[in-house]
Design an enzyme around this catalytic site. Structure first.
Site, PDB file in Angstrom:
ATOM      1  CD1 TRP A 109      -1.235   1.051  -6.217  1.00 58.06           C
ATOM      2  CD2 TRP A 109      -1.892   2.869  -5.097  1.00 58.06           C
ATOM      3  NE1 TRP A 109      -2.253   1.634  -6.926  1.00 58.06           N
ATOM      4  CE2 TRP A 109      -2.683   2.749  -6.263  1.00 58.06           C
ATOM      5  CE3 TRP A 109      -2.125   3.937  -4.237  1.00 58.06           C
ATOM      6  CZ2 TRP A 109      -3.687   3.656  -6.578  1.00 58.06           C
ATOM      7  CZ3 TRP A 109      -3.123   4.840  -4.553  1.00 58.06           C
ATOM      8  CH2 TRP A 109      -3.887   4.694  -5.705  1.00 58.06           C
ATOM      9  CG  HIS A 110      -0.456   5.798  -1.048  1.00 56.12           C
ATOM     10  ND1 HIS A 110      -0.873   4.606  -0.514  1.00 56.12           N
ATOM     11  CD2 HIS A 110      -1.544   6.597  -1.066  1.00 56.12           C
ATOM     12  CE1 HIS A 110      -2.164   4.685  -0.218  1.00 56.12           C
ATOM     13  NE2 HIS A 110      -2.598   5.880  -0.541  1.00 56.12           N
ATOM     14  N   GLY A 111       3.567   5.793  -3.468  1.00 52.49           N
ATOM     15  CA  GLY A 111       4.745   6.471  -3.981  1.00 52.49           C
ATOM     16  C   GLY A 111       5.980   5.604  -3.882  1.00 52.49           C
TER      17      GLY A 111
ATOM     18  CB  THR B 146      -0.928   0.017   1.236  1.00 51.65           C
ATOM     19  OG1 THR B 146      -1.717  -1.168   1.241  1.00 51.65           O
ATOM     20  CG2 THR B 146      -1.852   1.230   1.204  1.00 51.65           C
TER      21      THR B 146
END
Length: 373
Positions: free
Chosen positions: A349-351, A346
């Site tokens: 996925w955000h960065g 997660t």
């Protein structure tokens, strides 16, 4: 892109044509609009989304065909067309077909997640390697100059969810390639999501829609509310945040707290504003898109907060990563490992940065182990 005059003009023209043409061509018009929108963001971007759409569609059809062979085999046994096999023979046939389905799924999954990983995380890997090389006094590796297609994380996850749903038998494969491409490339979702499931979005995406003044009005209200949150709230707070964070030596004490509150409000207004615009545009065309936020700041605890924040992403990692890894059905050490895998993914996925991985994992440490289910 949502806030540009060109996009608003594009949307108005599309809306005017959508309800004038014969209803059977509405989905085709949306498909054309998707590629015009995507091409305007980058001339080569459509090639990437086509690669994902075609490979996942083909894999889904192949998996569906294998399942059809198993159903036909059982039907022939029941009808007496072939000699009734022994239990071991039947299990062997099922295992053979299941093995083919699994190989098709894995090859397609690795191909598309590989594209995402290479384009989004190559420089992240190089940066970590360079840290080690620098400490050892070695020559550092050059960074890769690659384009990152618009919305690649969103449309890849949406396609992967469809592939796994077909593999697990949750939905049948879409036999029509252009219709499947429309599902993957539905333009309002490409910027900020949400990540739609095929079983949900397909119910209204391919339907014939008559003009509904009530739905259009609701869609317009949702779009305007989204623009208000992005342009009036988020953009105004952005200036204050930049000022507070730009001079940390001067703005200390209570200013730090104010900056944190402003940043939380700015992030929420910008992200949910984009989702409001997406849902409103879909309503314009009679299409239902799932909610992605349900008043998270009114949650009673942290676990409830994460179930209300970026709902489609959280449910994706729950249904397609956490539960397949064993979820809460395994021992406590394995549960903890599963949670750390989900939190790490997660964060990535955000960065493509360790601060995202660490911050997301640290935040989720406050959750109980059953918070994902």
């Amino acid at each position: 892109m949502f806030i540009s005059y060109e996009f608003i003009l594009f949307l108005l023209v599309l809306f005017a044509v959508y309800y004038v043409i014969p209803k059977r061509f509405q989905w085709i018009l949306l498909l054309i609009a998707n590629f015009l929108f995507y091409y305007s963001a980058g001339a080569f971007y459509p090639l990437f989304i086509l690669a994902t759409s075609v490979t996942v569609w083909f894999a889904g059809v192949c998996i569906d065909r294998q399942e059809g062979q198993w159903q036909s085999y059982q039907a022939e046994i029941k009808a007496g067309k072939i000699e009734k096999p022994s239990r071991d023979e039947k299990k062997a046939v099922k295992a053979k077909i299941g093995g083919k389905k699994k190989r098709i799924m894995l090859v397609c999954l690795l191909f598309n997640l590989g594209i995402l990983a290479v384009l989004k995380y190559t420089n992240f890997v190089i940066d970590n390697v360079n840290t080690v090389l620098d400490a050892a006094g070695r020559t550092e590796l050059p960074y890769a100059d690659m384009i990152l297609p618009l919305g690649i994380s969103f449309y890849t996850f949406q396609a992967v969810a469809y592939l796994l749903d077909v593999y697990w038998g949750k939905c049948s494969a879409q036999k029509n390639l252009p219709r499947f491409i429309l599902f993957v490339s539905f333009f309002p979702q490409l910027i900020q999501g949400p990540i739609s499931r095929y079983g949900d979005l397909s119910q209204t995406l391919y339907a014939k829609h008559s003009f509904d003044g009530k739905q259009v009005r609701f869609g317009l209200e949702r779009i305007l509310w989204g623009y208000f949150k992005k342009l009036v709230i988020a953009d105004r707070l952005s200036g204050a945040i930049s000022m507070l964070m730009g001079d940390p030596e001067y703005y200390t004490g209570a200013y730090v707290l104010i900056g944190m509150l402003f940043y939380a409000a700015q992030l929420y207004a910008d992200f949910t504003g984009g989702i409001d615009i997406t849902i409103g545009i879909a309503q314009f065309f009679g299409i239902h898109v799932e909610e992605n936020f349900i008043r998270p700041f009114f949650s009673k605890n942290i676990a409830e907060y994460w179930r209300r924040w970026h709902i489609t992403l959280s449910s994706f990692f729950r249904d397609y990563v956490y539960i397949p890894l064993g979820g809460n059905r395994v021992s406590l050490p394995r549960q903890i490992l599963n949670l750390f895998i989900v939190w790490g993914l997660t964060g990535l996925w955000h960065g493509a940065s360790w601060n995202f991985v660490i911050s997301v994992s640290y935040t989720h440490l406050t959750l109980p182990t059953n918070s994902l289910v």
